[in-house]
Design a protein around this motif. Structure first.
Motif, PDB file in Angstrom:
ATOM      1  N   ALA A 138      37.865  29.177  38.418  1.00 56.56           N
ATOM      2  CA  ALA A 138      39.237  29.025  37.933  1.00 56.56           C
ATOM      3  C   ALA A 138      39.444  27.601  37.444  1.00 56.56           C
ATOM      4  CB  ALA A 138      40.245  29.367  39.033  1.00 56.56           C
ATOM      5  N   THR A 139      40.307  27.465  36.464  1.00 54.59           N
ATOM      6  CA  THR A 139      40.661  26.146  35.945  1.00 54.59           C
ATOM      7  C   THR A 139      41.705  25.502  36.854  1.00 54.59           C
ATOM      8  OG1 THR A 139      42.512  26.936  34.605  1.00 54.59           O
ATOM      9  CG2 THR A 139      40.309  27.049  33.616  1.00 54.59           C
ATOM     10  N   ASP A 140      42.055  24.262  36.543  1.00 54.37           N
ATOM     11  CA  ASP A 140      43.109  23.577  37.302  1.00 54.37           C
ATOM     12  C   ASP A 140      44.447  24.286  37.151  1.00 54.37           C
ATOM     13  OD1 ASP A 140      41.315  21.685  38.160  1.00 54.37           O
ATOM     14  OD2 ASP A 140      41.816  20.241  36.581  1.00 54.37           O
ATOM     15  N   GLN A 141      44.602  25.065  36.056  1.00 50.24           N
ATOM     16  CA  GLN A 141      45.837  25.833  35.847  1.00 50.24           C
ATOM     17  C   GLN A 141      45.755  27.232  36.459  1.00 50.24           C
ATOM     18  OE1 GLN A 141      44.210  24.178  33.151  1.00 50.24           O
ATOM     19  NE2 GLN A 141      45.502  22.421  33.703  1.00 50.24           N
ATOM     20  N   LEU A 142      44.675  27.473  37.227  1.00 49.41           N
ATOM     21  CA  LEU A 142      44.436  28.736  37.939  1.00 49.41           C
ATOM     22  C   LEU A 142      44.182  29.908  37.003  1.00 49.41           C
ATOM     23  CD1 LEU A 142      46.991  28.495  40.903  1.00 49.41           C
ATOM     24  CD2 LEU A 142      44.640  27.625  40.726  1.00 49.41           C
ATOM     25  N   ASP A 143      43.738  29.631  35.772  1.00 51.52           N
ATOM     26  CA  ASP A 143      43.259  30.696  34.900  1.00 51.52           C
ATOM     27  C   ASP A 143      41.848  31.084  35.342  1.00 51.52           C
ATOM     28  OD1 ASP A 143      45.354  31.223  33.166  1.00 51.52           O
ATOM     29  OD2 ASP A 143      44.805  29.601  31.787  1.00 51.52           O
ATOM     30  N   ILE A 144      41.597  32.388  35.410  1.00 53.92           N
ATOM     31  CA  ILE A 144      40.274  32.879  35.775  1.00 53.92           C
ATOM     32  C   ILE A 144      39.316  32.653  34.605  1.00 53.92           C
ATOM     33  CG2 ILE A 144      38.913  34.878  36.496  1.00 53.92           C
ATOM     34  CD1 ILE A 144      40.921  33.891  38.567  1.00 53.92           C
ATOM     35  N   THR A 145      38.122  32.164  34.913  1.00 53.42           N
ATOM     36  CA  THR A 145      37.091  31.972  33.897  1.00 53.42           C
ATOM     37  C   THR A 145      35.797  32.625  34.345  1.00 53.42           C
ATOM     38  OG1 THR A 145      36.447  29.867  34.904  1.00 53.42           O
ATOM     39  CG2 THR A 145      38.039  29.767  33.081  1.00 53.42           C
ATOM     40  N   THR A 146      34.921  32.902  33.383  1.00 53.39           N
ATOM     41  CA  THR A 146      33.576  33.359  33.717  1.00 53.39           C
ATOM     42  C   THR A 146      32.564  32.377  33.149  1.00 53.39           C
ATOM     43  OG1 THR A 146      33.405  34.790  31.756  1.00 53.39           O
ATOM     44  CG2 THR A 146      34.277  35.774  33.783  1.00 53.39           C
ATOM     45  N   LEU A 147      31.371  32.381  33.735  1.00 57.52           N
ATOM     46  CA  LEU A 147      30.383  31.333  33.471  1.00 57.52           C
ATOM     47  C   LEU A 147      29.330  31.721  32.453  1.00 57.52           C
ATOM     48  CD1 LEU A 147      29.792  30.199  37.171  1.00 57.52           C
ATOM     49  CD2 LEU A 147      31.496  29.363  35.547  1.00 57.52           C
ATOM     50  N   GLY A 148      29.479  32.878  31.816  1.00 60.69           N
ATOM     51  CA  GLY A 148      28.502  33.296  30.821  1.00 60.69           C
ATOM     52  C   GLY A 148      27.332  34.025  31.448  1.00 60.69           C
ATOM     53  N   ARG A 149      26.396  34.440  30.589  1.00 57.79           N
ATOM     54  CA  ARG A 149      25.239  35.208  31.037  1.00 57.79           C
ATOM     55  C   ARG A 149      24.488  34.457  32.139  1.00 57.79           C
ATOM     56  NH1 ARG A 149      19.773  35.647  29.918  1.00 57.79           N
ATOM     57  NH2 ARG A 149      19.815  33.881  28.469  1.00 57.79           N
ATOM     58  N   GLY A 150      24.159  35.190  33.208  1.00 56.91           N
ATOM     59  CA  GLY A 150      23.446  34.562  34.321  1.00 56.91           C
ATOM     60  C   GLY A 150      24.326  33.701  35.201  1.00 56.91           C
ATOM     61  N   GLY A 151      25.641  33.848  35.058  1.00 59.65           N
ATOM     62  CA  GLY A 151      26.561  32.972  35.769  1.00 59.65           C
ATOM     63  C   GLY A 151      26.497  33.071  37.283  1.00 59.65           C
ATOM     64  N   SER A 152      26.088  34.217  37.806  1.00 63.16           N
ATOM     65  CA  SER A 152      25.987  34.335  39.267  1.00 63.16           C
ATOM     66  C   SER A 152      24.870  33.464  39.823  1.00 63.16           C
ATOM     67  CB  SER A 152      25.775  35.803  39.669  1.00 63.16           C
ATOM     68  OG  SER A 152      26.926  36.570  39.376  1.00 63.16           O
ATOM     69  N   ASP A 153      23.785  33.305  39.071  1.00 65.23           N
ATOM     70  CA  ASP A 153      22.733  32.358  39.475  1.00 65.23           C
ATOM     71  C   ASP A 153      23.316  30.958  39.598  1.00 65.23           C
ATOM     72  OD1 ASP A 153      20.903  34.405  39.344  1.00 65.23           O
ATOM     73  OD2 ASP A 153      19.936  33.721  37.501  1.00 65.23           O
ATOM     74  N   THR A 154      24.115  30.575  38.599  1.00 64.05           N
ATOM     75  CA  THR A 154      24.724  29.245  38.590  1.00 64.05           C
ATOM     76  C   THR A 154      25.659  29.078  39.781  1.00 64.05           C
ATOM     77  OG1 THR A 154      24.606  29.280  36.169  1.00 64.05           O
ATOM     78  CG2 THR A 154      26.015  27.605  37.172  1.00 64.05           C
ATOM     79  N   THR A 155      26.464  30.100  40.060  1.00 59.38           N
ATOM     80  CA  THR A 155      27.354  30.065  41.220  1.00 59.38           C
ATOM     81  C   THR A 155      26.562  29.814  42.496  1.00 59.38           C
ATOM     82  OG1 THR A 155      28.890  31.630  40.180  1.00 59.38           O
ATOM     83  CG2 THR A 155      29.058  31.364  42.563  1.00 59.38           C
ATOM     84  N   ALA A 156      25.476  30.552  42.672  1.00 57.28           N
ATOM     85  CA  ALA A 156      24.702  30.470  43.915  1.00 57.28           C
ATOM     86  C   ALA A 156      24.085  29.094  44.106  1.00 57.28           C
ATOM     87  CB  ALA A 156      23.616  31.544  43.921  1.00 57.28           C
ATOM     88  N   VAL A 157      23.443  28.565  43.079  1.00 60.66           N
ATOM     89  CA  VAL A 157      22.790  27.259  43.219  1.00 60.66           C
ATOM     90  C   VAL A 157      23.831  26.167  43.426  1.00 60.66           C
ATOM     91  CG1 VAL A 157      21.257  25.584  42.142  1.00 60.66           C
ATOM     92  CG2 VAL A 157      20.807  28.026  41.860  1.00 60.66           C
ATOM     93  N   ALA A 158      24.942  26.235  42.706  1.00 60.30           N
ATOM     94  CA  ALA A 158      25.992  25.231  42.871  1.00 60.30           C
ATOM     95  C   ALA A 158      26.584  25.270  44.278  1.00 60.30           C
ATOM     96  CB  ALA A 158      27.084  25.438  41.822  1.00 60.30           C
ATOM     97  N   LEU A 159      26.795  26.457  44.819  1.00 62.36           N
ATOM     98  CA  LEU A 159      27.296  26.573  46.186  1.00 62.36           C
ATOM     99  C   LEU A 159      26.266  26.045  47.193  1.00 62.36           C
ATOM    100  CD1 LEU A 159      29.162  30.003  46.360  1.00 62.36           C
ATOM    101  CD2 LEU A 159      30.092  27.780  47.012  1.00 62.36           C
ATOM    102  N   ALA A 160      25.004  26.345  46.948  1.00 67.00           N
ATOM    103  CA  ALA A 160      23.954  25.841  47.840  1.00 67.00           C
ATOM    104  C   ALA A 160      23.970  24.318  47.892  1.00 67.00           C
ATOM    105  CB  ALA A 160      22.586  26.348  47.381  1.00 67.00           C
ATOM    106  N   VAL A 161      24.171  23.683  46.738  1.00 64.98           N
ATOM    107  CA  VAL A 161      24.262  22.225  46.690  1.00 64.98           C
ATOM    108  C   VAL A 161      25.493  21.742  47.440  1.00 64.98           C
ATOM    109  CG1 VAL A 161      24.644  20.247  45.158  1.00 64.98           C
ATOM    110  CG2 VAL A 161      22.957  21.998  44.547  1.00 64.98           C
ATOM    111  N   ALA A 162      26.644  22.369  47.181  1.00 66.69           N
ATOM    112  CA  ALA A 162      27.900  21.934  47.797  1.00 66.69           C
ATOM    113  C   ALA A 162      27.872  22.087  49.308  1.00 66.69           C
ATOM    114  CB  ALA A 162      29.071  22.720  47.209  1.00 66.69           C
ATOM    115  N   LEU A 163      27.126  23.088  49.802  1.00 66.21           N
ATOM    116  CA  LEU A 163      27.080  23.367  51.239  1.00 66.21           C
ATOM    117  C   LEU A 163      25.857  22.746  51.915  1.00 66.21           C
ATOM    118  CD1 LEU A 163      28.109  27.124  51.025  1.00 66.21           C
ATOM    119  CD2 LEU A 163      29.539  25.241  51.841  1.00 66.21           C
ATOM    120  N   HIS A 164      25.060  21.984  51.152  1.00 67.19           N
ATOM    121  CA  HIS A 164      23.841  21.346  51.692  1.00 67.19           C
ATOM    122  C   HIS A 164      22.927  22.385  52.342  1.00 67.19           C
ATOM    123  CE1 HIS A 164      25.880  17.553  50.916  1.00 67.19           C
ATOM    124  NE2 HIS A 164      26.901  17.976  51.617  1.00 67.19           N
ATOM    125  N   ALA A 165      22.716  23.481  51.620  1.00 67.88           N
ATOM    126  CA  ALA A 165      21.904  24.572  52.147  1.00 67.88           C
ATOM    127  C   ALA A 165      20.428  24.178  52.222  1.00 67.88           C
ATOM    128  CB  ALA A 165      22.056  25.815  51.266  1.00 67.88           C
TER     129      ALA A 165
END
Length: 404
Positions: A138-165
């Motif tokens: 979501a943007t700062d204005q709370l609009d829902i966005t999508t990350l493009g093709r393969g976006g779930s991979d990006t979500t997972a790796v980014a979360l792993a970094v943020a959570l120090h997995a």
């Protein structure tokens, strides 16, 4: 220990596969203190939603498409949480916005700007498995966005970094990274490990098992990524920062991509600033350009060719109609019947003869090379789309003794 796992669409395509994923997640929870699972939409849901939208509007607004397409993952997440609950595992589902994934405002191709994972951390502290809907934020204005093709991979790796997995596990329908697409080359070899740089080139060249943006994030933060099968116990392929240099194989893999089109601007004035005038508007429209070739100038004019995704050609043509007039070109041609095949390996640059062997392997199969682009660890050839699988097999045979 914190583990982040991602399950692709084929892994969660139906109730029985959701139950199988729940069983695997439950087993992970027994060995790890904190487990976060990122999920894709079930099966072909995203394609089906896209088709529905285009039945109503040939050019649907990008914002509304994001609202629509994000629902696929939002359905999968609570269903998996329910499957875990049925197994006695406490779990909670979160949308991308609830998980704190903040993005840019570029609908359909947003980029993650920050992750504020307080709610994820709170739920993990309460002993729950956290299921996050991938591909969205979501943007700062709370609009829902999508990350493009393969976006779930990006979500997972980014979360792993943020959570120090400890690492990020990407579960898919193949057993790991192979030396070529195993659906095209029957004896393609699985890799136990591969460096970020080589994986990034393979992913950028069409190896769809991983998305380039996810690999970029992994490399930037040294997050190990393990690509595994959701259907077997294979250890898969570890993508990480490799230490050995001179002992690496010269060639690691062959990738190919068919979502390719070539545009040639005809009679472009050969003067400083023309390239910026052409590629600037395309960049502003969020259209990625790949290979660029400029012919020799004659009488102050030249032809300028470049490749882009065929799926973006219609949007590019709308921009090019304006650009042609602005730069004083004679017009443009668009060719859809092409593909690219890429040889990747960190030893290519310092290995005399590799380029010649690529050309010889394609020539032996009477495959014409229409454009060539080289880099430090890859060589990409643009060829006729109808011959791309023949090219992949020919190149794999040419380098089979070096592929490890």
């Amino acid at each position: 220990m914190t583990v982040v796992q991602k399950y692709g669409g084929s892994s969660v395509a139906g109730i029985e596969r959701l139950r199988a994923v729940a069983q695997r997640v439950a087993a992970t929870r027994r060995r790890a203190d904190r487990v976060v699972v990122v999920v894709s939409a079930m099966g072909d849901t995203t394609d089906e939603l896209t088709a529905l939208a285009h039945q109503l509007d040939n050019d649907p607004p990008s914002r509304e498409m994001d609202m629509l397409l994000s629902t696929g993952e939002t359905v999968t997440a609570p269903l998996l949480a329910m499957a875990l609950h049925a197994r006695g595992v406490d779990a909670v589902s979160l949308t991308g916005m609830q998980a704190g994934i903040r993005t840019s405002g570029a609908h359909r191709s947003a980029r993650i700007t920050d992750i504020v994972p307080e709610r994820v951390i709170d739920q993990l502290a309460a002993g729950r498995v956290v299921i996050v809907a991938g591909f969205q934020g979501a943007t700062d204005q709370l609009d829902i966005t999508t990350l493009g093709r393969g976006g779930s991979d990006t979500t997972a790796v980014a979360l792993a970094v943020a959570l120090h997995a400890h690492e990020c596990e990407i579960f898919t329908d193949v057993t790991g990274i192979h030396s070529a697409d195993p659906r095209v080359v029957s004896d393609a070899r699985p890799m136990a490990e591969i460096g970020y740089d080589e994986m990034l080139e393979l992913a950028s060249a069409g190896a769809t098992v991983m998305h380039p943006r996810a690999v970029e994030i992994g490399e930037a933060y040294s997050m190990p990524i393990r690509v595994r099968s959701a259907f077997t116990e294979s250890p898969g392929t570890l993508i990480h920062r490799q230490q050995d240099m001179e002992d690496r194989p010269k060639v690691r893999g062959i990738a190919h991509e068919t979502d390719v089109a070539k545009v040639t601007l005809l009679g472009v004035p050969d003067r400083p600033g023309i390239a910026a005038a052409v590629f600037g508007p395309l960049g502003e429209a969020h259209i990625n350009i790949d290979i660029v070739v400029q012919n020799v100038s004659h009488s102050g004019h030249t032809d300028l060719s470049f490749t882009l995704a065929e799926s973006e050609l219609a949007r590019a043509q709308a921009v090019l109609e304006r650009v042609v007039g602005e730069v004083g070109a004679d017009g443009y041609d668009a060719d859809r019947d092409i593909a690219k095949v890429t040889v990747v390996g960190s030893g290519i640059l310092g290995a005399p003869g590799v380029f010649a062997r690529i050309c010889e392997a394609l020539a032996e199969q009477a495959i014409n090379i229409r454009m060539i682009s080289t880099g430090e660890i890859r060589v990409t050839c643009i060829i006729d789309r109808a011959r791309v699988e023949d090219a992949v097999r020919a190149l794999h045979r040419a380098f089979e003794l070096e592929l490890l």
